[in-house]
Scaffold this active site. Structure first.
Site, short mmCIF file in Angstrom:
data_model
loop_
_atom_site.label_atom_id
_atom_site.label_comp_id
_atom_site.label_asym_id
_atom_site.label_seq_id
_atom_site.Cartn_x
_atom_site.Cartn_y
_atom_site.Cartn_z
CE LYS A 18 -3.84 1.88 2.81
NZ LYS A 18 -4.68 1.60 4.00
CB SER A 50 -8.05 3.32 3.01
OG SER A 50 -7.20 2.75 3.98
CB SER A 100 -8.14 0.42 5.86
OG SER A 100 -8.91 1.59 5.76
N1 GLN Z 1 -13.16 3.39 6.66
C1 GLN Z 1 -12.31 3.75 7.76
C2 GLN Z 1 -12.11 5.24 7.79
O1 GLN Z 1 -12.30 5.85 6.79
C3 GLN Z 1 -11.07 2.98 7.65
C4 GLN Z 1 -9.80 3.66 7.91
C5 GLN Z 1 -8.64 2.74 7.96
O2 GLN Z 1 -8.76 1.63 8.44
N2 GLN Z 1 -7.51 3.25 7.52
O3 GLN Z 1 -11.82 5.77 8.83
#
Ligand code: GLN
Length: 481
Positions: free
Chosen positions: A80, A155, A179
């Site tokens: 990532k 994400s 995420s």
């Molecule tokens: N959907 C979550 C957010 O937007 C996930 C974030 C993450 O795990 N980096 O906060």
């Protein structure tokens, strides 16, 4: 090199060992696959052809000399784009870091290099890991490999899409509120968020420090076990990293399910969850039950409050972490500014996208003197209650079973409101608030051909049990990707 795309890490390791193909051939095939597919898929933000081929050749050289370093030696993978790899771009999916190159390797990257793995490139993501669809990336669109009309989740959407589409054998992502697990569920791969501190965060761009975990996206539970083994262990550069017992990690330690007690969570999603996801959950219950596990229905504490606490705490921490992008130290610098104040605000206004700005403003607001005790301190209290209650639950049960998400992958462009999108994290934030390990397990497909998934959570440091249970489901279902 036909049909190697669906092979697991261990299958490739075996083939390399048997000289079925070389790492050079394998890496070249993956690079070609990316070339062929990624214009449509958009899983990669950058590809390091030269570096990958060099690493593959070095791996083949070691193998020739009988010096191979284990199952990861010669295996192509991706990261990532918020995890540092020296000399390669580190964009975090943001304009503000569009031209930034990592000056050093993250600890997880160092450990993969030491194990001989071959880095192909960096995967797309929601800007600074904020989002659930990868639609908040400022640098590109990633589509779901099972249906290009749909999102890959987020994400870590680029990572999940790359692994699902056979553009990389495995990928590392980050999981602050879901995420890794949510995109894994949307794309039909395994997504493991380990216990907080098991994988070092050194060299990983922070979103919310007390919640951030490096996570794994892979094609089988055994692949996850191999990766945990190579990547875990105390890192002097990350004070929150933990020493890890190989025994707990090893899923071989857990044979049979006969003594296993599983808590099926019966509240908080029942009314809002997709019918086919619930069918999958029932099927998992049946398989575990047939295997000899005892399953009981329980309630998870405070669903609305947990989500709210996550939103307050993650935004508060993110607002502080993101203050480093000031146009001076690194990243984008506004060329128009006449004063220092304008330099800060112009660089940030131009560099950050709207979701990141929303969270910085919201998080800063939560930390203002007049708000702190009402919001931030209360959110900390909810977090403590969640941790307590999860801990109590896991005194009576070995595993907690829930869906990973309440819906399958949704349509691209069908953008829900920010608040609706936050609800996508309903089932996943518990593991982050408590720090406990959780695994999203692919569990068949729905009528439209979209992947479904279930999620297991375990006591801290019991990743081995999670992987053993996942392996049991995998074998029972004879799932193949
Ligand atoms: N959907 C979550 C957010 O937007 C996930 C974030 C993450 O795990 N980096 O906060």
């Amino acid at each position: 090199m036909k049909d190697v795309w669906n092979r697991t890490l261990l299958e490739h390791a075996h083939a390399l060992e048997k000289r079925e193909y070389s790492s050079r051939e394998l890496t070249a095939a993956f690079l070609e696959r990316i070339e062929e597919k990624d214009a449509m898929l958009g899983a990669f933000l950058s590809v390091d052809r030269e570096g990958a081929m060099e690493a593959a050749e070095a791996s083949d050289g070691r193998r020739k000399r009988g010096e191979e370093r284990g199952p990861l030696d010669g295996i192509p993978y991706s990261l990532k784009d918020n995890i540092c790899a020296k000399g390669l771009p580190l964009t975090c999916g943001s304009r503000i870091l569009e031209d930034y190159l990592s000056p050093y390797d993250a600890t997880v990257t160092v450990r993969l290099r030491q194990a001989g793995a071959v880095l192909l490139g960096k995967n797309n993501m929601d800007e600074f890991a904020m989002g659930s669809a990868t639609e908040y990336s400022a640098l590109g669109v990633t589509v779901n490999p099972h249906d290009p009309e749909r999102v890959p989740g987020g994400s870590s959407g680029g990572s999940a899409a790359a692994v699902a589409a056979g553009e990389s054998v495995f990928s590392l992502g980050t999981d602050t509120g879901g995420s890794v697990r949510q995109p894994a569920a949307f794309c039909g791969v395994y997504g493991l968020k380990p216990t907080y501190g098991v994988l070092s965060r050194y060299g990983v761009a922070s979103m919310a420090t007390s919640l951030d975990c490096v996570g794994l996206l892979a094609k089988s539970p055994m692949d996850c076990a191999v990766l945990l083994d190579a990547l875990s262990g105390k890192d002097p550069r990350d004070a929150t990293s933990k020493e890890y017992s190989r025994e707990a990690l090893s899923y071989q330690a857990h044979s049979g399910l006969s003594d296993l007690r599983i808590a099926l969570v019966g509240n908080f999603y029942e009314t809002a969850t997709d019918a086919e996801i619930l069918d999958g959950l029932r099927e998992a219950v049946r398989l575990f039950g047939d295997g000899g596990a005892v399953i009981e229905t329980v309630r998870l504490p405070l669903p609305k409050q947990a989500l709210a606490a996550y939103t307050v705490l993650s935004s508060a921490e993110a607002s502080s972490n993101l203050s480093r992008y000031d146009g001076v130290r690194f990243g984008r610098r506004s060329s128009e500014a006449q004063t220092l104040g304008a330099l800060y605000s112009d660089s940030r206004s131009e560099g950050f996208g709207s979701e990141v700005k929303r969270r910085i403003l919201f998080g800063t607001d939560m930390l203002l003197d007049e708000n702190r005790s009402f919001y931030y301190v209360r959110a900390q209290r909810v977090r403590e209650m969640v941790r307590q209650e999860m801990g109590d639950l896991l005194k009576h049960y070995d595993l907690i079973l829930t869906p990973t998400t309440t819906t399958p992958a949704f349509k691209r462009g069908d953008r829900p409101t920010p608040i609706e999108l936050y609800y996508a994290d309903l089932c996943t934030v518990y593991a982050n608030l408590s720090g406990f390990p959780a695994l999203s397990i692919p569990f068949g497909k729905n009528k439209e051909g979209l992947p479904l998934a279930v999620q297991l959570t375990a006591r801290p440091m019991e990743e081995g049990l999670l992987l053993a249970a996942a392996r049991f489901l995998e074998e029972e279902r004879h799932e193949h990707f």
